[in-house]
Design a protein around this motif. Structure first.
Motif, PDB file in Angstrom:
ATOM      1  N   GLN A 174      68.904  45.734  29.674  1.00  0.00           N
ATOM      2  CA  GLN A 174      68.773  45.771  31.126  1.00  0.00           C
ATOM      3  C   GLN A 174      69.582  44.664  31.784  1.00  0.00           C
ATOM      4  N   SER A 175      69.591  43.495  31.179  1.00  0.00           N
ATOM      5  CA  SER A 175      70.353  42.379  31.730  1.00  0.00           C
ATOM      6  C   SER A 175      71.851  42.675  31.700  1.00  0.00           C
ATOM      7  N   LYS A 176      72.302  43.279  30.607  1.00  0.00           N
ATOM      8  CA  LYS A 176      73.719  43.623  30.528  1.00  0.00           C
ATOM      9  C   LYS A 176      74.089  44.664  31.573  1.00  0.00           C
ATOM     10  N   GLN A 177      73.194  45.623  31.798  1.00  0.00           N
ATOM     11  CA  GLN A 177      73.468  46.627  32.821  1.00  0.00           C
ATOM     12  C   GLN A 177      73.502  45.995  34.204  1.00  0.00           C
ATOM     13  N   LYS A 178      72.638  45.037  34.449  1.00  0.00           N
ATOM     14  CA  LYS A 178      72.564  44.416  35.763  1.00  0.00           C
ATOM     15  C   LYS A 178      73.782  43.551  36.052  1.00  0.00           C
ATOM     16  N   SER A 236      61.927  49.866  37.416  1.00  0.00           N
ATOM     17  CA  SER A 236      60.638  50.498  37.194  1.00  0.00           C
ATOM     18  C   SER A 236      59.583  49.517  36.720  1.00  0.00           C
ATOM     19  N   HIS A 237      59.982  48.405  36.141  1.00  0.00           N
ATOM     20  CA  HIS A 237      58.996  47.462  35.629  1.00  0.00           C
ATOM     21  C   HIS A 237      58.568  46.433  36.674  1.00  0.00           C
ATOM     22  N   LEU A 238      59.161  46.477  37.873  1.00  0.00           N
ATOM     23  CA  LEU A 238      58.781  45.552  38.933  1.00  0.00           C
ATOM     24  C   LEU A 238      58.009  46.307  40.009  1.00  0.00           C
ATOM     25  N   ARG A 239      57.074  45.632  40.623  1.00  0.00           N
ATOM     26  CA  ARG A 239      56.221  46.244  41.601  1.00  0.00           C
ATOM     27  C   ARG A 239      56.103  45.329  42.808  1.00  0.00           C
ATOM     28  N   VAL A 240      56.095  45.900  44.004  1.00  0.00           N
ATOM     29  CA  VAL A 240      55.909  45.122  45.220  1.00  0.00           C
ATOM     30  C   VAL A 240      54.419  45.091  45.521  1.00  0.00           C
TER      31      VAL A 240
END
Length: 132
Positions: free
Chosen positions: A77-81, A114-118
């Motif tokens: 995910q970090s590489k994609q970001k 998807s793993h972060l939520r507000v």
């Protein structure tokens, strides 16, 4: 008390073993080398069997494997970001092409991982200190 007589016995056995290896090396070199190769081969087979049956399952089992899977996913995910953006070609000056790229940029900015939520809260209910 028992250590007093055990230590010289061990040193004597080590000295005799070194002496025997030296005698075998100079008198019967071919059989000495073949026996050394055979001992190394047997040691490798025993280590391989112990690793295959006992150690292999312990290393990649349980929480370590689960944590490693999560770590690899986070790296991905970090590489994609943070991957470098592709260079935009100057030949595309078409209005439709610019609209589609701007829509894609807007969509990508709105999309949340998807793993972060507000978590909604009362952030605007702070007291106005100037009115006191």
């Amino acid at each position: 008390m028992t250590r007093n007589w055990v230590t010289p016995v061990i040193y004597t056995l080590i000295a005799l073993a070194v002496f025997y290896v030296g005698v075998q090396l100079f008198t019967n070199t071919s059989s000495f080398l073949s026996s050394i190769v055979m001992m190394i081969g047997i040691a490798v087979l025993i280590y391989g069997a112990i690793y295959f049956f006992f150690l292999r399952n312990r290393i990649g089992s349980g929480a370590n494997r689960n944590e490693m899977r999560k770590y690899k996913q986070a790296v991905k995910q970090s590489k994609q970001k943070y991957k470098a953006p592709k260079p935009v070609k100057a030949a595309k000056t078409n209005a439709a092409a610019s609209k589609s790229t701007s829509l894609q940029k807007k969509k990508s900015k709105r999309k949340q991982p998807s793993h972060l939520r507000v978590i909604e809260g009362n952030k605007n209910n702070k007291k106005d200190r100037a009115s006191f």
